[in-house]
Design a protein around this motif. Structure first.
Motif, PDB file in Angstrom:
ATOM      1  N   ALA A   1       0.845  -1.202   0.000  1.00  0.00           N
ATOM      2  CA  ALA A   1       0.000   0.000   0.000  1.00  0.00           C
ATOM      3  C   ALA A   1       0.879   1.250   0.000  1.00  0.00           C
ATOM      4  O   ALA A   1       1.869   1.329   0.733  1.00  0.00           O
ATOM      5  N   THR A   2       0.527   2.210  -0.835  1.00  0.00           N
ATOM      6  CA  THR A   2       1.261   3.473  -0.923  1.00  0.00           C
ATOM      7  C   THR A   2       0.434   4.549  -0.243  1.00  0.00           C
ATOM      8  O   THR A   2      -0.420   5.191  -0.865  1.00  0.00           O
ATOM      9  N   ARG A   3       0.688   4.772   1.043  1.00  0.00           N
ATOM     10  CA  ARG A   3      -0.146   5.682   1.835  1.00  0.00           C
ATOM     11  C   ARG A   3       0.652   6.792   2.510  1.00  0.00           C
ATOM     12  O   ARG A   3       0.061   7.667   3.110  1.00  0.00           O
ATOM     13  N   TRP A   4       1.971   6.766   2.422  1.00  0.00           N
ATOM     14  CA  TRP A   4       2.805   7.677   3.191  1.00  0.00           C
ATOM     15  C   TRP A   4       3.691   8.501   2.257  1.00  0.00           C
ATOM     16  O   TRP A   4       3.958   8.126   1.130  1.00  0.00           O
ATOM     17  N   ILE A   5       4.142   9.641   2.798  1.00  0.00           N
ATOM     18  CA  ILE A   5       5.064  10.487   2.047  1.00  0.00           C
ATOM     19  C   ILE A   5       6.026  11.135   3.035  1.00  0.00           C
ATOM     20  O   ILE A   5       5.670  11.424   4.184  1.00  0.00           O
ATOM     21  N   ASN A   6       7.252  11.327   2.596  1.00  0.00           N
ATOM     22  CA  ASN A   6       8.291  11.925   3.439  1.00  0.00           C
ATOM     23  C   ASN A   6       8.439  13.392   3.082  1.00  0.00           C
ATOM     24  O   ASN A   6       8.867  13.740   1.989  1.00  0.00           O
ATOM     25  N   ILE A   7       8.084  14.276   4.022  1.00  0.00           N
ATOM     26  CA  ILE A   7       8.250  15.720   3.827  1.00  0.00           C
ATOM     27  C   ILE A   7       9.158  16.282   4.928  1.00  0.00           C
ATOM     28  O   ILE A   7       8.941  17.379   5.445  1.00  0.00           O
ATOM     29  N   GLY A   8      10.180  15.501   5.235  1.00  0.00           N
ATOM     30  CA  GLY A   8      11.004  15.795   6.399  1.00  0.00           C
ATOM     31  C   GLY A   8      10.668  14.850   7.519  1.00  0.00           C
ATOM     32  O   GLY A   8      11.533  14.360   8.240  1.00  0.00           O
ATOM     33  N   VAL A   9       9.377  14.592   7.650  1.00  0.00           N
ATOM     34  CA  VAL A   9       8.854  13.520   8.508  1.00  0.00           C
ATOM     35  C   VAL A   9       7.888  12.697   7.666  1.00  0.00           C
ATOM     36  O   VAL A   9       7.283  13.207   6.717  1.00  0.00           O
TER      37      VAL A   9
END
Length: 384
Positions: free
Chosen positions: A104-112
Protein backbone atom coordinates in the motif's frame (compact mmCIF):
# COMPACT_ATOMS: atom_id res chain seq x y z
CA UNK A 1 2.74 55.42 47.91
CA UNK A 2 3.22 52.24 45.90
CA UNK A 3 0.39 49.99 44.80
CA UNK A 4 0.95 46.24 44.99
CA UNK A 5 -1.00 44.08 42.55
CA UNK A 6 -1.48 40.54 43.79
CA UNK A 7 -0.91 37.97 41.08
CA UNK A 8 -4.04 35.81 40.67
CA UNK A 9 -3.66 32.07 41.28
CA UNK A 10 -2.99 29.74 38.34
CA UNK A 11 -6.52 28.34 38.21
CA UNK A 12 -7.96 31.83 37.78
CA UNK A 13 -5.58 32.59 34.94
CA UNK A 14 -6.44 29.34 33.18
CA UNK A 15 -10.16 29.61 33.76
CA UNK A 16 -10.94 31.71 30.63
CA UNK A 17 -9.41 28.99 28.43
CA UNK A 18 -11.93 26.47 29.77
CA UNK A 19 -14.99 28.73 29.83
CA UNK A 20 -17.74 27.46 27.58
CA UNK A 21 -16.46 23.88 27.54
CA UNK A 22 -19.27 21.33 27.46
CA UNK A 23 -18.97 19.36 30.70
CA UNK A 24 -21.32 16.59 29.59
CA UNK A 25 -19.22 15.93 26.49
CA UNK A 26 -16.09 15.90 28.65
CA UNK A 27 -17.75 13.33 30.96
CA UNK A 28 -18.56 11.07 28.00
CA UNK A 29 -14.95 11.24 26.81
CA UNK A 30 -13.67 10.55 30.33
CA UNK A 31 -15.79 7.38 30.54
CA UNK A 32 -14.39 6.09 27.25
CA UNK A 33 -10.83 6.97 28.23
CA UNK A 34 -11.18 5.08 31.52
CA UNK A 35 -12.52 2.05 29.65
CA UNK A 36 -9.70 2.29 27.11
CA UNK A 37 -6.97 2.49 29.73
CA UNK A 38 -8.49 -0.41 31.68
CA UNK A 39 -8.65 -2.82 28.75
CA UNK A 40 -5.28 -1.63 27.40
CA UNK A 41 -3.63 -2.50 30.70
CA UNK A 42 -5.04 -6.02 30.41
CA UNK A 43 -4.17 -6.67 26.76
CA UNK A 44 -0.97 -4.63 26.61
CA UNK A 45 0.83 -5.21 29.89
CA UNK A 46 2.88 -8.00 28.31
CA UNK A 47 3.29 -6.15 25.01
CA UNK A 48 6.17 -3.78 25.69
CA UNK A 49 5.15 -0.24 26.59
CA UNK A 50 1.74 -0.27 24.91
CA UNK A 51 -0.14 0.74 28.07
CA UNK A 52 2.10 3.74 28.77
CA UNK A 53 2.19 4.73 25.10
CA UNK A 54 -1.61 4.56 25.01
CA UNK A 55 -1.77 6.90 27.98
CA UNK A 56 0.64 9.27 26.25
CA UNK A 57 -1.50 9.21 23.09
CA UNK A 58 -4.58 10.01 25.19
CA UNK A 59 -2.82 13.05 26.66
CA UNK A 60 -1.75 14.20 23.20
CA UNK A 61 -5.34 13.85 21.96
CA UNK A 62 -6.62 15.89 24.92
CA UNK A 63 -3.96 18.52 24.20
CA UNK A 64 -5.09 18.70 20.55
CA UNK A 65 -8.71 18.96 21.71
CA UNK A 66 -7.86 21.83 24.06
CA UNK A 67 -5.86 23.70 21.38
CA UNK A 68 -8.54 23.43 18.68
CA UNK A 69 -11.28 24.36 21.15
CA UNK A 70 -9.61 27.79 21.51
CA UNK A 71 -9.96 28.53 17.77
CA UNK A 72 -12.98 30.75 16.90
CA UNK A 73 -15.42 29.30 14.39
CA UNK A 74 -14.66 32.09 11.91
CA UNK A 75 -11.01 31.05 11.86
CA UNK A 76 -11.92 27.37 11.52
CA UNK A 77 -14.04 28.33 8.51
CA UNK A 78 -11.11 30.26 7.03
CA UNK A 79 -8.89 27.17 7.41
CA UNK A 80 -11.26 24.94 5.42
CA UNK A 81 -10.08 25.68 1.86
CA UNK A 82 -6.32 25.78 2.63
CA UNK A 83 -6.45 22.56 4.66
CA UNK A 84 -8.49 20.75 1.99
CA UNK A 85 -6.18 21.98 -0.77
CA UNK A 86 -3.05 20.90 1.12
CA UNK A 87 -4.63 17.51 1.85
CA UNK A 88 -5.51 16.88 -1.82
CA UNK A 89 -2.07 18.07 -2.99
CA UNK A 90 -0.39 15.66 -0.58
CA UNK A 91 -2.63 12.80 -1.76
CA UNK A 92 -1.59 13.51 -5.34
CA UNK A 93 2.05 13.56 -4.20
CA UNK A 94 1.54 10.19 -2.51
CA UNK A 95 0.17 8.76 -5.77
CA UNK A 96 3.21 10.04 -7.67
CA UNK A 97 6.11 9.31 -5.30
CA UNK A 98 4.75 7.99 -2.02
CA UNK A 99 6.28 5.38 0.27
CA UNK A 100 4.99 1.83 -0.20
CA UNK A 101 4.66 -0.57 2.74
CA UNK A 102 3.05 -4.02 2.56
CA UNK A 103 1.65 -3.32 -0.91
CA UNK A 104 0.00 0.00 0.00
CA UNK A 105 1.26 3.47 -0.92
CA UNK A 106 -0.15 5.68 1.83
CA UNK A 107 2.80 7.68 3.19
CA UNK A 108 5.06 10.49 2.05
CA UNK A 109 8.29 11.92 3.44
CA UNK A 110 8.25 15.72 3.83
CA UNK A 111 11.00 15.80 6.40
CA UNK A 112 8.85 13.52 8.51
CA UNK A 113 6.83 10.56 7.27
CA UNK A 114 3.10 11.36 7.32
CA UNK A 115 -0.11 9.75 6.08
CA UNK A 116 -1.98 12.56 4.25
CA UNK A 117 -5.28 10.65 4.14
CA UNK A 118 -5.64 11.27 7.90
CA UNK A 119 -5.81 15.01 7.21
CA UNK A 120 -8.93 14.52 5.10
CA UNK A 121 -10.92 13.08 8.02
CA UNK A 122 -11.07 16.63 9.40
CA UNK A 123 -10.50 18.65 6.21
CA UNK A 124 -13.47 17.06 4.41
CA UNK A 125 -16.25 18.07 6.84
CA UNK A 126 -14.59 21.48 7.24
CA UNK A 127 -14.55 22.05 3.48
CA UNK A 128 -18.12 20.93 2.83
CA UNK A 129 -19.47 22.85 5.83
CA UNK A 130 -17.74 25.96 4.47
CA UNK A 131 -19.19 25.28 1.00
CA UNK A 132 -22.79 25.05 2.20
CA UNK A 133 -22.35 28.01 4.58
CA UNK A 134 -21.44 30.18 1.58
CA UNK A 135 -24.66 29.11 -0.15
CA UNK A 136 -27.00 29.31 2.81
CA UNK A 137 -30.53 30.24 1.82
CA UNK A 138 -29.99 29.69 -1.92
CA UNK A 139 -29.07 26.02 -2.29
CA UNK A 140 -29.55 24.50 -5.74
CA UNK A 141 -29.12 20.94 -7.02
CA UNK A 142 -25.89 22.08 -8.68
CA UNK A 143 -24.44 22.96 -5.26
CA UNK A 144 -24.97 19.37 -4.07
CA UNK A 145 -23.38 18.09 -7.30
CA UNK A 146 -20.29 20.24 -6.68
CA UNK A 147 -20.19 19.00 -3.08
CA UNK A 148 -20.20 15.47 -4.43
CA UNK A 149 -17.18 16.22 -6.62
CA UNK A 150 -15.38 17.83 -3.66
CA UNK A 151 -15.98 14.59 -1.76
CA UNK A 152 -15.17 12.09 -4.50
CA UNK A 153 -11.79 13.57 -5.48
CA UNK A 154 -9.91 12.73 -2.24
CA UNK A 155 -11.93 9.55 -1.64
CA UNK A 156 -10.87 8.26 -5.07
CA UNK A 157 -7.22 9.09 -4.37
CA UNK A 158 -7.35 7.32 -0.99
CA UNK A 159 -9.02 4.22 -2.44
CA UNK A 160 -6.29 4.06 -5.09
CA UNK A 161 -3.56 3.75 -2.39
CA UNK A 162 -5.44 1.41 -1.46
CA UNK A 163 -6.92 2.26 1.96
CA UNK A 164 -10.53 1.12 2.20
CA UNK A 165 -10.91 1.95 5.91
CA UNK A 166 -9.80 5.58 5.67
CA UNK A 167 -11.72 6.17 2.43
CA UNK A 168 -14.85 4.87 4.18
CA UNK A 169 -14.37 7.30 7.09
CA UNK A 170 -13.67 10.28 4.81
CA UNK A 171 -16.70 9.46 2.66
CA UNK A 172 -18.92 9.07 5.74
CA UNK A 173 -17.84 12.46 7.10
CA UNK A 174 -18.58 14.14 3.76
CA UNK A 175 -21.92 12.40 3.23
CA UNK A 176 -22.98 13.44 6.73
CA UNK A 177 -22.46 17.11 5.85
CA UNK A 178 -24.33 16.74 2.56
CA UNK A 179 -27.20 14.95 4.33
CA UNK A 180 -27.47 17.58 7.08
CA UNK A 181 -27.35 20.34 4.46
CA UNK A 182 -30.74 19.11 3.19
CA UNK A 183 -30.16 16.54 0.47
CA UNK A 184 -33.55 15.21 -0.68
CA UNK A 185 -34.59 11.69 0.35
CA UNK A 186 -35.49 11.11 -3.29
CA UNK A 187 -31.76 11.13 -4.03
CA UNK A 188 -30.78 9.21 -0.88
CA UNK A 189 -33.13 6.21 -1.08
CA UNK A 190 -32.25 4.88 -4.59
CA UNK A 191 -28.53 4.26 -3.77
CA UNK A 192 -29.53 2.67 -0.44
CA UNK A 193 -32.01 0.34 -2.14
CA UNK A 194 -29.54 -0.46 -4.92
CA UNK A 195 -26.87 -1.27 -2.33
CA UNK A 196 -29.27 -3.50 -0.40
CA UNK A 197 -30.16 -5.42 -3.56
CA UNK A 198 -26.47 -5.80 -4.37
CA UNK A 199 -25.68 -7.16 -0.89
CA UNK A 200 -28.55 -9.67 -1.02
CA UNK A 201 -27.47 -10.78 -4.51
CA UNK A 202 -23.87 -11.18 -3.35
CA UNK A 203 -24.94 -13.30 -0.37
CA UNK A 204 -27.18 -15.54 -2.47
CA UNK A 205 -24.56 -16.01 -5.19
CA UNK A 206 -21.55 -16.24 -2.85
CA UNK A 207 -20.14 -19.53 -4.29
CA UNK A 208 -20.13 -18.14 -7.84
CA UNK A 209 -18.89 -14.64 -6.98
CA UNK A 210 -16.12 -15.86 -4.68
CA UNK A 211 -14.71 -18.54 -6.99
CA UNK A 212 -10.89 -18.16 -7.35
CA UNK A 213 -11.04 -17.32 -11.05
CA UNK A 214 -13.59 -14.50 -10.70
CA UNK A 215 -12.27 -10.93 -11.08
CA UNK A 216 -14.47 -8.17 -9.59
CA UNK A 217 -12.69 -5.46 -11.62
CA UNK A 218 -13.69 -2.55 -9.34
CA UNK A 219 -11.97 -3.93 -6.20
CA UNK A 220 -8.41 -4.96 -5.45
CA UNK A 221 -7.87 -8.67 -4.92
CA UNK A 222 -7.30 -8.26 -1.18
CA UNK A 223 -10.57 -6.32 -0.89
CA UNK A 224 -12.44 -9.07 -2.76
CA UNK A 225 -10.91 -11.63 -0.40
CA UNK A 226 -12.11 -9.63 2.61
CA UNK A 227 -15.68 -9.57 1.35
CA UNK A 228 -15.63 -13.29 0.52
CA UNK A 229 -14.07 -14.10 3.89
CA UNK A 230 -16.86 -12.14 5.58
CA UNK A 231 -19.48 -14.21 3.76
CA UNK A 232 -17.78 -17.49 4.69
CA UNK A 233 -14.84 -17.20 7.14
CA UNK A 234 -14.60 -20.99 7.36
CA UNK A 235 -13.39 -21.02 3.75
CA UNK A 236 -9.85 -20.38 5.07
CA UNK A 237 -10.02 -20.76 8.88
CA UNK A 238 -6.25 -20.68 9.43
CA UNK A 239 -5.56 -17.94 6.91
CA UNK A 240 -7.79 -15.09 5.79
CA UNK A 241 -10.69 -16.15 8.01
CA UNK A 242 -8.58 -16.47 11.16
CA UNK A 243 -9.14 -12.89 12.36
CA UNK A 244 -12.94 -13.02 12.12
CA UNK A 245 -13.27 -16.52 13.58
CA UNK A 246 -11.06 -15.79 16.59
CA UNK A 247 -12.84 -12.50 17.21
CA UNK A 248 -16.23 -14.21 17.15
CA UNK A 249 -14.97 -16.97 19.47
CA UNK A 250 -13.63 -14.42 21.96
CA UNK A 251 -16.88 -12.40 21.93
CA UNK A 252 -19.01 -15.51 22.40
CA UNK A 253 -16.82 -16.95 25.16
CA UNK A 254 -17.28 -13.81 27.24
CA UNK A 255 -20.92 -14.66 27.87
CA UNK A 256 -23.05 -12.22 29.85
CA UNK A 257 -20.61 -11.21 32.61
CA UNK A 258 -17.25 -11.94 30.93
CA UNK A 259 -14.31 -13.97 32.16
CA UNK A 260 -12.99 -11.14 34.32
CA UNK A 261 -10.29 -8.50 34.14
CA UNK A 262 -7.04 -9.98 32.76
CA UNK A 263 -8.66 -13.43 32.60
CA UNK A 264 -9.36 -13.66 28.86
CA UNK A 265 -7.88 -16.90 27.55
CA UNK A 266 -8.26 -16.07 23.85
CA UNK A 267 -6.60 -12.73 24.52
CA UNK A 268 -3.65 -13.77 26.68
CA UNK A 269 -2.92 -16.97 24.79
CA UNK A 270 -2.59 -14.67 21.73
CA UNK A 271 -5.31 -16.23 19.61
CA UNK A 272 -6.71 -12.76 18.92
CA UNK A 273 -4.57 -10.99 16.31
CA UNK A 274 -4.02 -7.22 16.68
CA UNK A 275 -5.52 -7.40 20.16
CA UNK A 276 -4.34 -3.90 21.12
CA UNK A 277 -5.48 -2.19 17.92
CA UNK A 278 -8.23 -3.18 15.48
CA UNK A 279 -9.42 -6.25 17.41
CA UNK A 280 -9.34 -4.85 20.93
CA UNK A 281 -13.15 -5.04 21.02
CA UNK A 282 -12.90 -8.85 20.98
CA UNK A 283 -10.57 -8.76 24.01
CA UNK A 284 -12.88 -6.31 25.77
CA UNK A 285 -15.92 -8.51 25.10
CA UNK A 286 -14.17 -11.64 26.35
CA UNK A 287 -13.15 -10.10 29.66
CA UNK A 288 -16.21 -7.93 30.38
CA UNK A 289 -18.96 -9.84 28.58
CA UNK A 290 -22.29 -8.58 27.28
CA UNK A 291 -22.71 -6.25 30.27
CA UNK A 292 -19.39 -4.55 29.52
CA UNK A 293 -20.19 -4.29 25.81
CA UNK A 294 -23.53 -2.64 26.58
CA UNK A 295 -21.83 -0.15 28.91
CA UNK A 296 -19.21 0.62 26.25
CA UNK A 297 -21.87 1.09 23.57
CA UNK A 298 -23.91 3.35 25.86
CA UNK A 299 -20.84 5.49 26.62
CA UNK A 300 -20.14 5.87 22.91
CA UNK A 301 -23.80 6.70 22.19
CA UNK A 302 -23.69 9.18 25.06
CA UNK A 303 -20.78 10.95 23.34
CA UNK A 304 -22.50 10.90 19.94
CA UNK A 305 -25.85 12.15 21.26
CA UNK A 306 -24.15 15.00 23.11
CA UNK A 307 -22.27 15.93 19.96
CA UNK A 308 -25.53 16.00 17.98
CA UNK A 309 -27.13 18.20 20.66
CA UNK A 310 -24.20 20.61 20.36
CA UNK A 311 -24.73 20.57 16.58
CA UNK A 312 -28.44 21.37 16.91
CA UNK A 313 -27.62 24.39 19.06
CA UNK A 314 -24.76 25.67 16.89
CA UNK A 315 -24.88 29.43 16.23
CA UNK A 316 -24.30 29.17 12.45
CA UNK A 317 -24.98 26.75 9.62
CA UNK A 318 -21.24 26.08 9.38
CA UNK A 319 -21.13 25.14 13.06
CA UNK A 320 -24.19 22.90 12.87
CA UNK A 321 -23.02 21.01 9.78
CA UNK A 322 -19.48 20.59 11.09
CA UNK A 323 -20.50 19.42 14.57
CA UNK A 324 -23.11 17.04 13.15
CA UNK A 325 -20.59 15.46 10.76
CA UNK A 326 -17.94 15.09 13.48
CA UNK A 327 -20.49 13.42 15.78
CA UNK A 328 -21.37 10.90 13.09
CA UNK A 329 -17.66 10.19 12.50
CA UNK A 330 -17.53 8.80 16.04
CA UNK A 331 -20.57 6.64 15.21
CA UNK A 332 -18.94 5.28 12.03
CA UNK A 333 -15.70 4.52 13.90
CA UNK A 334 -17.56 2.57 16.59
CA UNK A 335 -20.04 0.80 14.31
CA UNK A 336 -17.47 -0.30 11.73
CA UNK A 337 -14.98 -1.54 14.33
CA UNK A 338 -17.55 -3.49 16.34
CA UNK A 339 -19.12 -4.78 13.14
CA UNK A 340 -15.91 -6.09 11.61
CA UNK A 341 -14.80 -7.79 14.84
CA UNK A 342 -18.28 -9.35 15.23
CA UNK A 343 -18.24 -10.71 11.68
CA UNK A 344 -21.00 -8.56 10.18
CA UNK A 345 -18.68 -6.22 8.21
CA UNK A 346 -15.46 -6.80 6.25
CA UNK A 347 -12.20 -6.35 8.14
CA UNK A 348 -10.86 -2.82 7.56
CA UNK A 349 -8.38 -0.75 9.54
CA UNK A 350 -10.78 1.29 11.68
CA UNK A 351 -9.97 1.68 15.40
CA UNK A 352 -12.46 1.75 18.29
CA UNK A 353 -12.58 5.38 19.56
CA UNK A 354 -10.41 5.93 22.67
CA UNK A 355 -10.10 2.17 23.18
CA UNK A 356 -7.77 1.00 20.38
CA UNK A 357 -4.06 1.78 20.44
CA UNK A 358 -2.90 4.28 17.83
CA UNK A 359 -1.27 7.67 17.71
CA UNK A 360 -2.54 9.15 14.44
CA UNK A 361 -6.13 8.05 14.99
CA UNK A 362 -6.07 9.44 18.53
CA UNK A 363 -4.93 12.85 17.27
CA UNK A 364 -7.76 12.82 14.70
CA UNK A 365 -10.30 11.98 17.41
CA UNK A 366 -8.88 14.72 19.62
CA UNK A 367 -9.26 17.20 16.77
CA UNK A 368 -12.89 16.12 16.35
CA UNK A 369 -13.55 16.67 20.06
CA UNK A 370 -11.86 20.06 19.82
CA UNK A 371 -14.24 21.06 17.03
CA UNK A 372 -17.26 20.02 19.13
CA UNK A 373 -15.94 22.01 22.10
CA UNK A 374 -15.28 25.03 19.84
CA UNK A 375 -18.91 24.92 18.66
CA UNK A 376 -20.11 24.56 22.25
CA UNK A 377 -18.01 27.56 23.32
CA UNK A 378 -19.31 29.64 20.42
CA UNK A 379 -22.88 28.75 21.41
CA UNK A 380 -22.26 29.84 25.02
CA UNK A 381 -20.70 33.13 23.87
CA UNK A 382 -23.71 33.88 21.68
CA UNK A 383 -26.07 33.14 24.57
CA UNK A 384 -24.18 35.47 26.89
Amino acid sequence: MSVVFEKPPLWQRLRPAFEGFDGVLALAVALLICGGMLVMYSVGYDNGSRFYDHGRNMLIALGVMFAIAQIPLQRLSALAVPLYSIGVALLVAVALFGITKKGATRWINIGVVIQPSEIMKIAMPLMLSWWFQKREGALRPLDFAVAGLILLLPVGLIMKQPDLGTSLLVMASGLAVIFFAGLSWKLILPPILLGAVGIVTLILMEPQWCAPDVDWKILHEYQRQRVCTLLDPTRDPLGKGFHILQGMIAIGSGGIWGKGFMQGTQTHLEFIPERTTDFIFAAFSEEFGLVGVVCLALALLFLISRGLKIALEGPTLFARLLAGAVSLIFFVYGFVNMGMVSGILPVVGVPLPFISYGGTAMVTLGAGLGILQAVARARRLVQT
